[in-house]
Scaffold this motif. Structure first.
Motif, PDB file in Angstrom:
ATOM      1  N   HIS A 110      11.397  -6.352   5.048  1.00 38.79           N
ATOM      2  CA  HIS A 110      10.763  -6.887   3.848  1.00 38.79           C
ATOM      3  C   HIS A 110      11.819  -7.425   2.878  1.00 38.79           C
TER       4      HIS A 110
ATOM      5  N   LEU B 168      16.437   3.738   2.677  1.00 39.14           N
ATOM      6  CA  LEU B 168      15.078   3.256   2.926  1.00 39.14           C
ATOM      7  C   LEU B 168      14.059   4.369   3.122  1.00 39.14           C
TER       8      LEU B 168
ATOM      9  N   ASN C 119       4.299   0.931  -3.930  1.00 41.06           N
ATOM     10  CA  ASN C 119       4.348  -0.425  -3.355  1.00 41.06           C
ATOM     11  C   ASN C 119       4.085  -0.345  -1.854  1.00 41.06           C
TER      12      ASN C 119
ATOM     13  N   VAL D 255       5.475  -2.719   1.054  1.00 34.56           N
ATOM     14  CA  VAL D 255       6.869  -2.780   1.505  1.00 34.56           C
ATOM     15  C   VAL D 255       7.178  -1.694   2.531  1.00 34.56           C
ATOM     16  N   THR D 256       6.181  -0.912   2.919  1.00 29.99           N
ATOM     17  CA  THR D 256       6.390   0.163   3.892  1.00 29.99           C
ATOM     18  C   THR D 256       6.016  -0.308   5.293  1.00 29.99           C
TER      19      THR D 256
ATOM     20  N   VAL E 293      12.721  -5.149  -0.034  1.00 26.49           N
ATOM     21  CA  VAL E 293      13.453  -3.968   0.393  1.00 26.49           C
ATOM     22  C   VAL E 293      14.917  -4.315   0.635  1.00 26.49           C
TER      23      VAL E 293
ATOM     24  N   ASP F 111       8.746   5.432   4.411  1.00 29.60           N
ATOM     25  CA  ASP F 111       9.604   4.502   5.147  1.00 29.60           C
ATOM     26  C   ASP F 111       9.467   3.082   4.616  1.00 29.60           C
ATOM     27  N   LEU F 112      10.489   2.609   3.911  1.00 27.27           N
ATOM     28  CA  LEU F 112      10.528   1.225   3.475  1.00 27.27           C
ATOM     29  C   LEU F 112      10.985   0.358   4.646  1.00 27.27           C
ATOM     30  N   CYS F 113      10.321  -0.771   4.848  1.00 24.91           N
ATOM     31  CA  CYS F 113      10.628  -1.601   6.007  1.00 24.91           C
ATOM     32  C   CYS F 113      11.844  -2.477   5.754  1.00 24.91           C
TER      33      CYS F 113
ATOM     34  N   GLY G  61       7.440   3.866  -1.999  1.00 20.11           N
ATOM     35  CA  GLY G  61       6.474   3.495  -0.984  1.00 20.11           C
ATOM     36  C   GLY G  61       5.029   3.661  -1.436  1.00 20.11           C
TER      37      GLY G  61
ATOM     38  N   LEU H  41      11.784  -3.700  -6.838  1.00 21.33           N
ATOM     39  CA  LEU H  41      12.003  -2.295  -6.504  1.00 21.33           C
ATOM     40  C   LEU H  41      13.220  -1.774  -7.259  1.00 21.33           C
TER      41      LEU H  41
ATOM     42  N   TYR I 260      16.662  -4.658  -2.618  1.00 25.57           N
ATOM     43  CA  TYR I 260      16.839  -3.312  -3.176  1.00 25.57           C
ATOM     44  C   TYR I 260      18.020  -2.597  -2.515  1.00 25.57           C
TER      45      TYR I 260
END
Length: 403
Positions: free
Chosen positions: A138, A107, A116, A119-120, A141, A133-135, A113, A73, A144
């Protein structure tokens, strides 16, 4: 009194660096908090070069190769980043004796998102329905977020102001959202919980039956989608236990380990670059952003809903930011006081106020809220945001600041 005004790079580019900083200096604040990494938005900008400004996901600098070179990311780069606007701001603020803080959205990134989706956040039905919303569970994430915090700190800012460094809410997962189903507050909360493999594994490691929690969420929300009446009232642990069961509450509370450990990693990285982390808790925004009339539960007491453990973070970060989006000065004091009690007396507490609508209708109200925040334990009061407020509204700031 230490204070800062939130500013967008587009503000500076449109009006001119010297013009903007001369105005900000006239407001009597001590610093500028610039959006170094931001997310998609469409804003009415009353005195901008364009009166409606479209913003995009990404950073206003070139991502350092040594930080992002091996990562999956990588943040998108904003148009005009090659002009190095943050470097220019750093020099110009130093010349005027102003501090410079790097406002960083971590995030919330629709571009990453959508590119990818794994990764959400994944909801209880298995949907990747919140691409913004990136989790935070993960691994990609988390790598990143650490690199992003380090990269912003490397721009020479006095602090990295971390927005969205926790779980989000279902209501802010995308744009042009529609729901013609009458979901109650608890249904919205349940629909926003992430049940990706990493979240479920972390909860299971803490002794939570994650699969039971997921099944209960799907059963309850699915019933409302099928026509069952939604539960009303605020989301509290007691109400949620009665509505969804103890395993769901345990699952929600287990998310604090994810957030606490991630914030610790980012804070360590930022410190290593010679800056410090200011952790913004978005709970106050979730409660009062639209109208400035937050429900009765105090933000500090409800921050667990975003995976935020204020007591644990009080031991990890040097500074906490509070979004006091409320019309009433007494409510501002109550919220700030609750945060102060949760974090202890030795941590910096920065309170963010909006000098205009929807929660400040006069100069007198702004002054009252600044005083309320200070009396309740705020070390600094910051103002949001230069480009979004008409000049007459911004002119309220100097009269509200002590001295």
């Amino acid at each position: 009194m230490d204070s800062s005004l939130y500013v967008y790079v587009e503000d500076v580019r449109g009006e001119g660096l010297d013009t903007v900083l001369d105005r900000i200096t006239g407001y009597g604040v001590a610093g500028v908090t610039v959006a170094a990494a931001y997310h998609r938005a469409r804003d009415i900008t009353p005195h901008g070069r364009s009166r409606v400004t479209v913003r995009w996901d990404g950073v206003h600098f070139a991502p350092p190769e040594d930080l992002f070179g091996g990562l999956r990311l990588v943040p998108p780069v904003q148009e005009g980043a090659e002009e190095e606007p943050l470097a220019a701001l750093r020099l110009a603020t130093a010349e005027r004796g102003l501090k410079l803080h790097g406002w960083t959205v971590f995030l919330q990134n629709t571009t990453l998102g959508l590119a990818n989706p794994d990764v959400t956040v994944r909801n209880c039905f298995g949907d990747r329905g919140s691409p913004a919303d990136l989790c935070p569970s993960h691994p990609d994430v988390r790598l990143y977020a650490v690199a992003l915090g380090r990269a912003v700190a490397r721009q020479g800012v006095d602090s990295v102001v971390a927005e969205g460094l926790h779980f989000g809410t279902f209501n802010c997962g995308y744009h042009n959202e529609r729901s013609f189903v009458p979901l109650g507050p608890m249904d919205v909360f349940l629909l926003g919980l992430c049940f990706c493999d990493f979240c479920m594994r972390r909860a299971a490691d803490l002794g939570v039956n994650a699969e039971v929690a997921r099944e209960e969420c799907a059963r309850i929300v699915g019933g409302v989608l099928d026509g069952d009446p939604p539960a009303q009232g605020e989301v509290t642990r007691a109400a949620l236990t009665a509505y969804a069961g103890p395993e769901v509450v345990a699952y929600a509370r287990a998310r604090s380990e994810v957030v606490t450990s991630l914030v610790s990693e980012v804070s360590t990285a930022v410190t290593a670059e010679g800056s410090k982390l200011v952790f913004l808790d978005a709970t106050g925004s979730a409660k009062g952003y639209v109208h400035g009339l937050p429900p009765s539960g105090l933000a500090a007491h409800d921050s667990w809903q975003l995976g935020v453990d204020l007591v644990a973070l009080g031991d990890l970060v040097p500074s906490l930011g509070v979004l006091a989006y409320a019309r009433d000065a007494a409510r501002v004091a109550d919220d700030v006081g609750a945060y102060r009690r949760s974090t202890g007396k030795d941590k910096e507490l920065r309170v963010v106020l909006r000098p205009g609508l929807p929660d400040t209708d006069s100069a007198g109200r702004l002054t009252a809220k600044v005083r309320a925040a200070r009396s309740a334990g705020a070390d600094a009061v910051d103002f949001y945001a230069y480009g979004l407020m008409p000049y007459p509204i911004l002119d309220r700031i100097p009269g509200a600041l002590p001295g």
